[in-house]
Design a protein around this motif. Structure first.
Motif, PDB file in Angstrom:
ATOM      1  N   ASP A  70     -12.009  10.435  18.248  1.00 39.70           N
ATOM      2  CA  ASP A  70     -12.480  10.395  16.858  1.00 39.70           C
ATOM      3  C   ASP A  70     -12.906  11.768  16.344  1.00 39.70           C
ATOM      4  O   ASP A  70     -13.397  11.893  15.233  1.00 39.70           O
ATOM      5  CB  ASP A  70     -13.613   9.388  16.689  1.00 39.70           C
ATOM      6  N   ALA A  71     -12.684  12.823  17.122  1.00 39.36           N
ATOM      7  CA  ALA A  71     -13.025  14.189  16.701  1.00 39.36           C
ATOM      8  C   ALA A  71     -11.754  14.913  16.270  1.00 39.36           C
ATOM      9  O   ALA A  71     -10.717  14.798  16.921  1.00 39.36           O
ATOM     10  CB  ALA A  71     -13.686  14.939  17.850  1.00 39.36           C
ATOM     11  N   PHE A  72     -11.846  15.643  15.153  1.00 40.20           N
ATOM     12  CA  PHE A  72     -10.656  16.343  14.682  1.00 40.20           C
ATOM     13  C   PHE A  72     -10.896  17.826  14.494  1.00 40.20           C
ATOM     14  O   PHE A  72     -12.019  18.309  14.430  1.00 40.20           O
ATOM     15  CB  PHE A  72     -10.141  15.724  13.380  1.00 40.20           C
ATOM     16  N   VAL A  73      -9.787  18.542  14.376  1.00 41.51           N
ATOM     17  CA  VAL A  73      -9.773  19.958  14.036  1.00 41.51           C
ATOM     18  C   VAL A  73      -8.673  20.128  12.990  1.00 41.51           C
ATOM     19  O   VAL A  73      -7.663  19.419  13.017  1.00 41.51           O
ATOM     20  CB  VAL A  73      -9.530  20.842  15.289  1.00 41.51           C
ATOM     21  N   MET A  74      -8.885  21.027  12.039  1.00 38.15           N
ATOM     22  CA  MET A  74      -7.874  21.283  11.012  1.00 38.15           C
ATOM     23  C   MET A  74      -6.815  22.219  11.599  1.00 38.15           C
ATOM     24  O   MET A  74      -7.148  23.255  12.171  1.00 38.15           O
ATOM     25  CB  MET A  74      -8.508  21.913   9.777  1.00 38.15           C
ATOM     26  N   VAL A  75      -5.556  21.837  11.464  1.00 38.50           N
ATOM     27  CA  VAL A  75      -4.437  22.627  11.975  1.00 38.50           C
ATOM     28  C   VAL A  75      -3.393  22.787  10.879  1.00 38.50           C
ATOM     29  O   VAL A  75      -3.373  22.006   9.919  1.00 38.50           O
ATOM     30  CB  VAL A  75      -3.801  21.969  13.221  1.00 38.50           C
ATOM     31  N   PRO A  76      -2.503  23.771  11.007  1.00 40.17           N
ATOM     32  CA  PRO A  76      -1.419  23.896  10.022  1.00 40.17           C
ATOM     33  C   PRO A  76      -0.571  22.619   9.992  1.00 40.17           C
ATOM     34  O   PRO A  76      -0.346  21.994  11.028  1.00 40.17           O
ATOM     35  CB  PRO A  76      -0.607  25.083  10.541  1.00 40.17           C
ATOM     36  N   ALA A  78      -4.043  26.337  -2.210  1.00 39.81           N
ATOM     37  CA  ALA A  78      -2.725  26.198  -1.597  1.00 39.81           C
ATOM     38  C   ALA A  78      -2.809  26.272  -0.076  1.00 39.81           C
ATOM     39  O   ALA A  78      -2.144  25.522   0.626  1.00 39.81           O
ATOM     40  CB  ALA A  78      -1.794  27.286  -2.121  1.00 39.81           C
ATOM     41  N   VAL A  79      -3.646  27.159   0.451  1.00 40.65           N
ATOM     42  CA  VAL A  79      -3.802  27.286   1.895  1.00 40.65           C
ATOM     43  C   VAL A  79      -4.451  26.034   2.453  1.00 40.65           C
ATOM     44  O   VAL A  79      -4.041  25.515   3.501  1.00 40.65           O
ATOM     45  CB  VAL A  79      -4.624  28.541   2.250  1.00 40.65           C
ATOM     46  N   ALA A  80      -5.451  25.504   1.779  1.00 39.16           N
ATOM     47  CA  ALA A  80      -6.127  24.290   2.239  1.00 39.16           C
ATOM     48  C   ALA A  80      -5.163  23.102   2.244  1.00 39.16           C
ATOM     49  O   ALA A  80      -5.256  22.236   3.108  1.00 39.16           O
ATOM     50  CB  ALA A  80      -7.327  23.989   1.357  1.00 39.16           C
ATOM     51  N   ALA A  81      -4.232  23.074   1.302  1.00 38.45           N
ATOM     52  CA  ALA A  81      -3.275  21.978   1.233  1.00 38.45           C
ATOM     53  C   ALA A  81      -2.262  22.047   2.370  1.00 38.45           C
ATOM     54  O   ALA A  81      -1.609  21.062   2.678  1.00 38.45           O
ATOM     55  CB  ALA A  81      -2.563  21.993  -0.108  1.00 38.45           C
ATOM     56  N   GLU A  82      -2.134  23.185   3.017  1.00 36.32           N
ATOM     57  CA  GLU A  82      -1.178  23.361   4.103  1.00 36.32           C
ATOM     58  C   GLU A  82      -1.787  23.025   5.463  1.00 36.32           C
ATOM     59  O   GLU A  82      -1.228  23.342   6.486  1.00 36.32           O
ATOM     60  CB  GLU A  82      -0.660  24.793   4.103  1.00 36.32           C
ATOM     61  N   LYS A  83      -2.939  22.391   5.481  1.00 39.09           N
ATOM     62  CA  LYS A  83      -3.611  22.012   6.720  1.00 39.09           C
ATOM     63  C   LYS A  83      -3.760  20.501   6.784  1.00 39.09           C
ATOM     64  O   LYS A  83      -3.700  19.819   5.777  1.00 39.09           O
ATOM     65  CB  LYS A  83      -4.977  22.674   6.799  1.00 39.09           C
ATOM     66  N   GLU A  84      -3.936  19.978   8.005  1.00 40.82           N
ATOM     67  CA  GLU A  84      -4.142  18.552   8.190  1.00 40.82           C
ATOM     68  C   GLU A  84      -5.111  18.318   9.332  1.00 40.82           C
ATOM     69  O   GLU A  84      -5.289  19.181  10.190  1.00 40.82           O
ATOM     70  CB  GLU A  84      -2.814  17.846   8.473  1.00 40.82           C
TER      71      GLU A  84
END
Length: 86
Positions: free
Chosen positions: A65-71, A28-34
């Motif tokens: 082209d670089a990303f970071v996972m955020v809420p 559930a926590v992983a699904a709340e990130k993008e």
């Protein structure tokens, strides 16, 4: 083992077990990130990019082209961000 040492060891073990479950990310926590592209500082990206093969290897701040996972929802509010690599 003394009773006091046994009590302390039991308490510490319980706290460590509790901390381990609290720190384990759930689905559930992983699904709340993008993924949020274009806002990462150099060397702080979360995964491979078109120009580098692993995390932490982006060359410049704001690399497109670089990303970071955020809420979820935060990426839309960050200047220069995108939900897709450019």
């Amino acid at each position: 083992m003394k009773k006091s040492n046994l009590a302390v060891a039991t308490a510490v073990s319980g706290l460590l077990a509790l901390a381990g479950t609290a720190l384990t990310p759930s689905v559930a926590v992983a699904a709340e990130k993008e993924k949020c592209y274009g806002v990462v500082k150099a060397g702080k990206n979360d995964c491979a990019t078109k120009t580098s093969s692993c995390a932490g290897t982006s060359k410049t701040d704001g690399q497109k082209d670089a990303f970071v996972m955020v809420p979820k929802g935060l990426c839309d509010r960050l200047a220069g961000s995108s939900k897709e690599a450019k």
